[in-house]
Design a protein around this motif. Structure first.
Motif, PDB file in Angstrom:
ATOM      1  N   ALA A 266       8.320   5.401 -10.682  1.00  0.00           N
ATOM      2  CA  ALA A 266       8.281   5.986  -9.332  1.00  0.00           C
ATOM      3  C   ALA A 266       9.694   6.209  -8.807  1.00  0.00           C
ATOM      4  O   ALA A 266       9.990   7.257  -8.220  1.00  0.00           O
TER       5      ALA A 266
ATOM      6  N   ARG B 297       0.828  -1.208   0.000  1.00  0.00           N
ATOM      7  CA  ARG B 297       0.000   0.000   0.000  1.00  0.00           C
ATOM      8  C   ARG B 297       0.862   1.257   0.000  1.00  0.00           C
ATOM      9  O   ARG B 297       0.553   2.229  -0.681  1.00  0.00           O
ATOM     10  N   ARG B 298       1.953   1.253   0.764  1.00  0.00           N
ATOM     11  CA  ARG B 298       2.843   2.426   0.826  1.00  0.00           C
ATOM     12  C   ARG B 298       3.483   2.697  -0.531  1.00  0.00           C
ATOM     13  O   ARG B 298       3.626   3.840  -0.940  1.00  0.00           O
TER      14      ARG B 298
ATOM     15  N   ARG C 180       3.211   5.329 -13.024  1.00  0.00           N
ATOM     16  CA  ARG C 180       2.427   4.133 -13.342  1.00  0.00           C
ATOM     17  C   ARG C 180       3.172   2.841 -13.026  1.00  0.00           C
ATOM     18  O   ARG C 180       2.561   1.796 -12.899  1.00  0.00           O
ATOM     19  N   THR C 181       4.504   2.900 -12.954  1.00  0.00           N
ATOM     20  CA  THR C 181       5.289   1.696 -12.668  1.00  0.00           C
ATOM     21  C   THR C 181       6.260   1.986 -11.534  1.00  0.00           C
ATOM     22  O   THR C 181       6.534   3.148 -11.211  1.00  0.00           O
ATOM     23  N   ARG C 182       6.815   0.922 -10.944  1.00  0.00           N
ATOM     24  CA  ARG C 182       7.808   1.103  -9.880  1.00  0.00           C
ATOM     25  C   ARG C 182       9.065   1.784 -10.421  1.00  0.00           C
ATOM     26  O   ARG C 182       9.660   2.615  -9.751  1.00  0.00           O
TER      27      ARG C 182
ATOM     28  N   VAL D  66       2.180   1.869  -3.440  1.00  0.00           N
ATOM     29  CA  VAL D  66       1.097   2.398  -4.286  1.00  0.00           C
ATOM     30  C   VAL D  66       0.869   3.876  -3.963  1.00  0.00           C
ATOM     31  O   VAL D  66       0.715   4.707  -4.867  1.00  0.00           O
ATOM     32  N   GLU D  67       0.846   4.226  -2.659  1.00  0.00           N
ATOM     33  CA  GLU D  67       0.665   5.627  -2.258  1.00  0.00           C
ATOM     34  C   GLU D  67       1.791   6.497  -2.797  1.00  0.00           C
ATOM     35  O   GLU D  67       1.552   7.604  -3.305  1.00  0.00           O
TER      36      GLU D  67
ATOM     37  N   SER E 119       3.694   5.878  -5.406  1.00  0.00           N
ATOM     38  CA  SER E 119       3.540   5.952  -6.861  1.00  0.00           C
ATOM     39  C   SER E 119       2.459   6.957  -7.237  1.00  0.00           C
ATOM     40  O   SER E 119       2.621   7.742  -8.176  1.00  0.00           O
ATOM     41  N   ARG E 120       1.362   6.940  -6.494  1.00  0.00           N
ATOM     42  CA  ARG E 120       0.276   7.887  -6.765  1.00  0.00           C
ATOM     43  C   ARG E 120       0.756   9.318  -6.520  1.00  0.00           C
ATOM     44  O   ARG E 120       0.513  10.214  -7.329  1.00  0.00           O
ATOM     45  N   GLU E 121       1.465   9.533  -5.408  1.00  0.00           N
ATOM     46  CA  GLU E 121       1.995  10.859  -5.076  1.00  0.00           C
ATOM     47  C   GLU E 121       2.938  11.371  -6.164  1.00  0.00           C
ATOM     48  O   GLU E 121       2.957  12.554  -6.484  1.00  0.00           O
TER      49      GLU E 121
ATOM     50  N   GLU F  35       2.785  10.433  -9.252  1.00  0.00           N
ATOM     51  CA  GLU F  35       2.100  10.301 -10.535  1.00  0.00           C
ATOM     52  C   GLU F  35       2.832   9.332 -11.451  1.00  0.00           C
ATOM     53  O   GLU F  35       3.061   9.603 -12.639  1.00  0.00           O
TER      54      GLU F  35
END
Length: 166
Positions: free
Chosen positions: A154, A137-138, A149-151, A140-141, A143-145, A147
């Motif tokens: 990120a 989850r962290r 799409r992939t690791r 994903v968070e 990555s979202r922060e 912007e």
């Protein structure tokens, strides 16, 4: 400059020590599978432990020689292949801080260097004191922060952000 074995970041307190040294101006990289330990000073002197298991007991002292030059070349080759540790902009470190609790938010300052060092998710989760699901989850968070799409993306954006190029 310093090259650390990737497993060294699993040692409790090691990442915090690296943070202090980087803040003081040391450049540190991580390499998985270093062939040996050595200390080279100004390309003029080197110490190599004779027994890696008891490195503090005996060492070979090298002065200017072809062997010292070979060690310098080895270091430069490893330096180019090693992964730089880029620490995000952060406040002062608290020495001997307790590990993050499972419910605590893993800050990018903690997460990004571990990801960049090539640690697997299980090792990172253990180091941060969170479950594998919480770590997921962290990430994903983060990555979202960022912007992303992939690791990979990120990681790239986190590195750019850490040096002020975001």
């Amino acid at each position: 400059r310093n090259i650390l074995e990737a497993d060294a970041l699993r040692i409790p307190g090691k990442l915090e020590n690296v943070r202090r040294l980087v803040a003081a101006g040391e450049r540190t990289r991580v390499f998985d599978g270093l062939p040996m330990k050595m200390i080279v000073v100004d390309r003029r002197i080197a110490l190599i432990p004779l027994d890696i298991a008891r490195a503090s007991e005996s060492a070979l002292l090298l002065r200017p020689s072809s062997l010292l030059e070979a060690l310098c070349v080895l270091f430069e080759m490893l330096w180019r292949r090693a992964t730089p540790i880029v620490l995000a902009r952060a406040g002062a470190l608290v020495e001997d801080a307790p590990p993050a609790r499972a419910g605590a938010r893993a800050e990018p300052d903690q997460l990004v260097p571990l990801l960049a060092a090539g640690m697997n998710d299980k090792a990172i989760a253990h180091r941060l004191g969170v479950s594998a699901r919480t770590l997921e989850r962290r990430i994903v968070e983060l990555s979202r922060e960022l912007e992303a799409r992939t690791r990979f993306q990120a990681g790239w954006r986190a590195a750019l952000r850490s040096v002020g190029l975001d």
